[in-house]
Write an enzyme that holds these catalytic residues in place. Structure first.
Site, short mmCIF file in Angstrom:
data_model
loop_
_atom_site.label_atom_id
_atom_site.label_comp_id
_atom_site.label_asym_id
_atom_site.label_seq_id
_atom_site.Cartn_x
_atom_site.Cartn_y
_atom_site.Cartn_z
N CYS A 1 47.46 45.97 39.90
CA CYS A 1 46.26 45.14 39.80
C CYS A 1 46.40 44.28 38.56
O CYS A 1 47.51 43.96 38.15
CB CYS A 1 45.01 46.02 39.77
SG CYS A 1 44.95 47.16 38.37
N HIS B 1 38.04 40.15 35.63
CA HIS B 1 38.37 41.21 36.59
C HIS B 1 37.10 41.54 37.38
O HIS B 1 36.23 42.27 36.89
CB HIS B 1 38.89 42.45 35.86
CG HIS B 1 39.54 43.46 36.75
ND1 HIS B 1 38.82 44.24 37.63
CD2 HIS B 1 40.84 43.82 36.90
CE1 HIS B 1 39.65 45.04 38.27
NE2 HIS B 1 40.88 44.81 37.85
#
Length: 623
Positions: free
Chosen positions: A26, A545
């Site tokens: 990620c 994020h």
């Protein structure tokens, strides 16, 4: 160290190619699915100078390496025979245990309720202070109204639990709430007062007061979620709207009243009675064990499993678990103060310590201390256990109890009874932890030496590149989202909350759009579109994020309007996302906004706005 070498070392330390089922990444971390977690050398990885930290969560072994994660991932996939994504799912591996799933379910149910429970608990504490000082009469109308404001969420807690538990399990949350509401409806509660045997369709029924209970609904909603899936599978689309909820209510309300409710109450009462029994046999030993175990439960992420037991104890003469755990909480605050007093030459550690201490004292939030300081300096763990256990023993001996949900902060002291015993216990923990930390210290010479060489460190930023305040420049960064500001230390992910990735803030979005906060370039856009990296024209590197663990959605609910390497202007729409869709999948949308090259600046100062939009600053970068 170049990316290839780092990748090779990480693969070796997680147990080699043969131990890796699959690998994804990620915005900050490599997410390994391993055959055996025991084969991975977690300590060596945690202490690796190029690794920020290691997290084991959701069956994944996550190695946090920061901004270079994409390049390291590419080198690993290029040089090793490892499957990407979920390709290796059939290869076995360690499954998430039933116990882990249960605690994750409980945690996911209670996390959205914490603000309401904590707010109501604070009102309870305030009322206790006002009545103690004779400012407010407990028989007055004013008191009655304020008491209703604080007690309503607890009385109707089963309804809220029904909603959040159903949402966690991807079932209709309002049907979940309706199941609970049926057990609080006046016609049902009237059965409690009836004498003699009562039954439902000739089946004996034990009518229970379900107000303020949680265990019955946790069980009921778990069954309801499975029932709803079956009903939806076999019900024609034309009648699903009313038929599925109707059958769910017809089955679940009686079933909960007949079976789940009584069973859950007996189990909860049994656990509570067991703790009372232990206190009767040895209050000192019980206080030590509970207080010492509490930080470990928090680290493991299973502490929310205790919350239903504590809440159930409110109606049984008060809860004795929460007061004892307060000793561990205040021991953590004492450690933060001790580190602050001891680390006179480490300004960054001092800054982290005082900020974490204030967070604990005023809000009862000690995760920054636990993750940012105590787990960073392992020498502090014995101090925490000893200091917490000592105070917990005193609190247990005084038989301190609490009758509402509160965080353990200095403002909630009046909620505990007897208050004197509680104050003595937490003061002992706080003082012992402060003194021991100051005497023994936290820093290890070898580790501190490594950090001083400029290597990555967890939970504290490096020395700023510019230290002349007279020549400093300030740059305000506009918010990339519309929503509510959240302090970074409150984010439920230790990698972000500890400051390991850099300083910044978080935003709880009310609109699913990410805007460019400055003129610059898209430095990275992840294929899953859940995270985007930007670099301003004057060198600020920003990571946005969207949500926590949303990489697992594999791009679902996200759309991107820019590409990597593209130049953008302030206000450009970068990414859109479906807030409701993400939340229904069981993920939080809290969005960290991080200056990832924090170490190149004097400071990153969050703004004081509670609500932000694309025209308001989220923080100021001081050069």
């Amino acid at each position: 160290m170049d990316n290839k070498q780092l990748g090779n070392e990480i693969v070796e330390l997680v147990g080699g190619e043969g131990n890796i089922i699959s690998l994804v990444h990620c915005a900050t971390r490599l997410r390994f699915k391993l055959r055996k977690h025991s084969e991975a050398n977690k300590d060596a990885l945690t202490n690796h100078p190029e690794v920020i930290t290691v997290v084991e969560k959701g069956g994944q072994f996550q190695v946090v390496v920061g901004n270079r994660v994409g390049k390291v991932y590419s080198e690993i996939m290029k040089n090793h025979a490892i499957k990407g994504g979920d390709e290796g799912a059939e290869g076995g591996g360690e499954k998430v245990s039933v116990v882990s799933r249960v605690f994750e379910y409980i945690s996911g149910t209670f996390s959205p309720l914490i603000p309401a429970l904590a707010g109501a608990g604070m009102i309870k504490a305030l009322l206790a202070v006002l009545t103690l000082l004779n400012v407010l009469d407990a028989k007055s109308t004013t008191y009655a109204v304020l008491n209703a404001a604080s007690g309503g969420v607890f009385y109707f807690l089963p309804v809220f639990v029904g909603i959040t538990a159903a949402r966690k399990l991807n079932a209709n949350p309002f049907v979940g709430g309706a199941i609970a509401a049926g057990l609080l409806e006046p016609n049902f509660t009237a059965l409690i007062e009836q004498s003699g045997n009562i039954n439902f369709l000739n089946i004996p029924l034990l009518a229970i007061d379900y107000s303020s209970t949680v265990f019955p609904m946790l069980i009921a909603i778990a069954i309801y979620a499975m029932l709803e899936k079956v009903l939806k599978k076999y019900t024609p689309d034309t009648i699903q709207l009313f038929f599925v909820p109707m059958i769910s209510l017809l089955i679940m309300v009686p079933l909960t009243a007949l079976a789940f409710g009584p069973f859950a109450e007996y189990v909860s009462a049994g656990i509570g009675s067991g703790i009372v029994f232990m206190l009767d046999k040895s209050a000192i030993l019980t206080g030590i064990l509970i207080a010492a175990a509490w930080p470990i439960l928090v680290i493991l992420g299973v502490h929310w499993g205790i919350t239903p037991i504590s809440i159930a104890n409110f109606s049984r003469g008060g809860d004795m678990i929460n007061p004892i755990t307060a000793a561990a909480t205040f021991a953590q605050m004492g450690i933060a103060l001790g580190v602050y007093l001891r680390a006179r030459k480490n300004k960054n550690l001092q800054s982290l310590s005082i900020a974490a201490l204030l967070s604990g004292l005023f809000a009862g939030v000690t995760e920054p201390i636990l993750y940012g300081i105590i787990l960073r300096y392992k020498k502090l763990i014995p101090i925490l256990l000893a200091s917490g256990g000592l105070g917990g023993a005193f609190i247990a001996v005084f038989d301190v109890r609490v009758f509402t949900f509160v965080f353990n902060s200095m403002f909630t002291i009046p909620a505990y009874s007897p208050m004197v015993g509680y104050v003595i216990g937490i003061s002992i923990s706080f003082a012992a932890a402060t003194i021991l930390t100051f005497i023994i210290g936290a820093e290890g010479k070898k580790k501190e030496g490594k950090k001083e060489e400029g290597k990555a460190e967890v939970a504290a930023t490096a020395e700023p590149a510019v230290t002349n305040m007279k020549n400093s420049q300030k740059t305000e960064l506009s918010s990339p989202l519309v929503g509510e500001m959240v302090p970074l230390e409150n984010v439920e992910d230790p990698v972000f909350s500890s400051g390991a990735m850099g300083k910044g803030v978080a935003v709880e979005p009310t609109e699913g759009i990410v805007y460019a906060p400055f003129d610059g370039e898209v430095s990275i856009l992840f294929p899953t579109k859940h995270a985007i990296g930007l670099k301003s024209d004057d060198g600020i590197e920003l990571l946005i994020h969207v949500g926590l663990d949303t990489v697992q959605l594999d791009g679902k609910h996200f759309s991107a309007y820019v590409s990597q390497g593209e130049k953008v202007k302030k206000g450009t729409k970068l990414v859109t996302f479906d807030i409701e869709g993400i939340q229904k999948e069981g993920y939080q949308t809290t969005t960290p906004v991080i200056v990832t090259n924090t170490d190149q600046y004097l400071d990153v100062v969050p703004s004081t706005f509670k609500h932000v939009n694309s025209k308001e600053p989220v923080f100021t970068v001081i050069k």
